[in-house]
Write an enzyme that holds these catalytic residues in place. Structure first.
Site, PDB file in Angstrom:
ATOM      1  N   ALA A   1       0.863  -1.173   0.000  1.00 29.74           N
ATOM      2  CA  ALA A   1       0.000   0.000   0.000  1.00 29.74           C
ATOM      3  C   ALA A   1       0.904   1.227   0.000  1.00 29.74           C
ATOM      4  CB  ALA A   1      -0.875  -0.013   1.247  1.00 29.74           C
TER       5      ALA A   1
ATOM      6  N   GLY B   1       0.638  -4.987   0.825  1.00 31.40           N
ATOM      7  CA  GLY B   1      -0.513  -4.975  -0.092  1.00 31.40           C
ATOM      8  C   GLY B   1      -0.224  -5.650  -1.421  1.00 31.40           C
TER       9      GLY B   1
ATOM     10  N   GLU C   1      -0.748  -9.191  -0.788  1.00 37.19           N
ATOM     11  CA  GLU C   1      -2.198  -9.355  -0.606  1.00 37.19           C
ATOM     12  C   GLU C   1      -2.919  -9.371  -1.964  1.00 37.19           C
ATOM     13  OE1 GLU C   1      -2.048  -6.067   2.371  1.00 37.19           O
ATOM     14  OE2 GLU C   1      -3.455  -7.355   3.448  1.00 37.19           O
TER      15      GLU C   1
ATOM     16  N   GLU D   1       4.417  -5.157   7.330  1.00 36.65           N
ATOM     17  CA  GLU D   1       3.630  -4.095   7.957  1.00 36.65           C
ATOM     18  C   GLU D   1       4.042  -3.779   9.392  1.00 36.65           C
ATOM     19  OE1 GLU D   1       2.414  -6.175   5.744  1.00 36.65           O
ATOM     20  OE2 GLU D   1       0.821  -5.235   4.569  1.00 36.65           O
TER      21      GLU D   1
END
Ligand code: CAA
Length: 258
Positions: free
Chosen positions: A64, A109, A112, A132
């Protein structure tokens, strides 16, 4: 819609979605998610497989967008997480096979995103992980749950707690990726996998995906019932007639997806 952050190409029945912000290692910001959502919404019935990859030569997706997240509130974080979840669930629920071609960093992300695809293949230079906790957060786009379902709780927790960055060989060893290819052979390989799938009955492939996906969260009895229903439903299709008639006539099947 003019895409600024992704490329979305069609090649016959195959679509290729490339997250394309190489200067930020393809980090996922809100604008990118909205473009991905638009692209997925625009898929028509003539698209029967989707490849997801990253632009440039360094990253699949490095996570992200940390610059976008750095100063947001908890309420905004919830919204951002919900957006990521929505797009990845959309991907997961597509009635066509999706293949992640992990061509570099797939972190946070990015991993993911790959986990939202049905099949994951990686190049030898891929690095995968969920870093993270090094940023003081946890994955927010389904990583904690999909990793656990794929790898089991202990391995998922190890990756989540340590933030280890796995090389492609280790990722294959633990079952996170299916196969590892030389960087210059990765796209060729995933296209060959897609081509193999595209020869098969599309309704049958869609049912196979549906019963695996919905069955995975059910007990065996309920899951087997899903399979029986999916099997029976296909006998109402022209593809089933064609597939079996072609076998008996010793000729290739010509599936129409009907
Ligand atoms: N968000 C925003 N920008 C990012 C980014 C990210 N996730 N990852 C890389 N970039 C940017 C860098 O800031 C840098 O930009 P500038 O050139 O403007 O400085 C550019 O991409 C190139 O990156 P590096 O200079 O860091 O490249 P490197 O080769 O030295 O390192 C890397 C590569 C190891 C992948 C490193 O960039 C890195 O650690 N990136 C962050 C990985 C990460 O922590 N991902 C998880 C994000 S949190 C998340 O995903 C939460 C969630 O689930 C919702």
């Amino acid at each position: 819609m003019d895409y600024q952050n992704i490329k979305f190409e069609k090649d016959g029945a195959l679509a290729i979605l490339t997250v394309d912000r190489p200067k930020a290692l393809n980090a996922l910001n809100s604008a990118t998610f909205h473009e991905m959502e638009h692209a997925l919404n625009s898929l028509k019935e003539d698209t029967r497989a989707l490849i997801v990859t990253g632009g440039g030569d360094k990253a699949f997706v490095a996570g992200a967008d940390i610059a976008e997240m750095a100063t947001i509130s908890a309420a905004q974080a919830r919204e951002f997480s919900a957006l990521g979840h929505r797009v990845f669930e959309h991907l997961e629920n597509l009635p066509i096979p999706t293949i992640a071609a992990v061509n570099g960093f797939a972190l946070g992300g990015g991993l993911e995103l790959a986990l939202g695809c049905d099949l994951i293949y990686a190049s030898e230079k891929a690095k995968l992980g969920v870093p993270e906790v090094t940023l003081g957060v946890i994955p927010g786009f389904g990583g904690t749950q999909r990793l656990t379902r794929l790898l089991g709780r202990a391995r998922a927790k190890e990756l989540l707690f340590t933030a280890d960055r796995l090389d492609a060989a280790k990722a294959k060893e633990i079952g996170l990726v299916l196969d590892v290819l030389p960087a210059d052979k990765l796209m060729e390989h995933v296209k060959a996998v897609a081509a193999k799938i595209l020869k098969n009955g599309p309704l049958a492939v869609a049912q196979a995906k549906r019963v695996v996906e919905y069955g995975a969260d059910q007990d065996l009895r309920a899951a087997n019932e899903l399979e029986r229903q999916g099997f029976a439903v296909l006998f109402g299709s022209e593809d089933q007639r064609e597939g079996m008639a072609a076998f008996l006539a010793k000729r290739p099947a010509n599936f129409q997806g009907k």
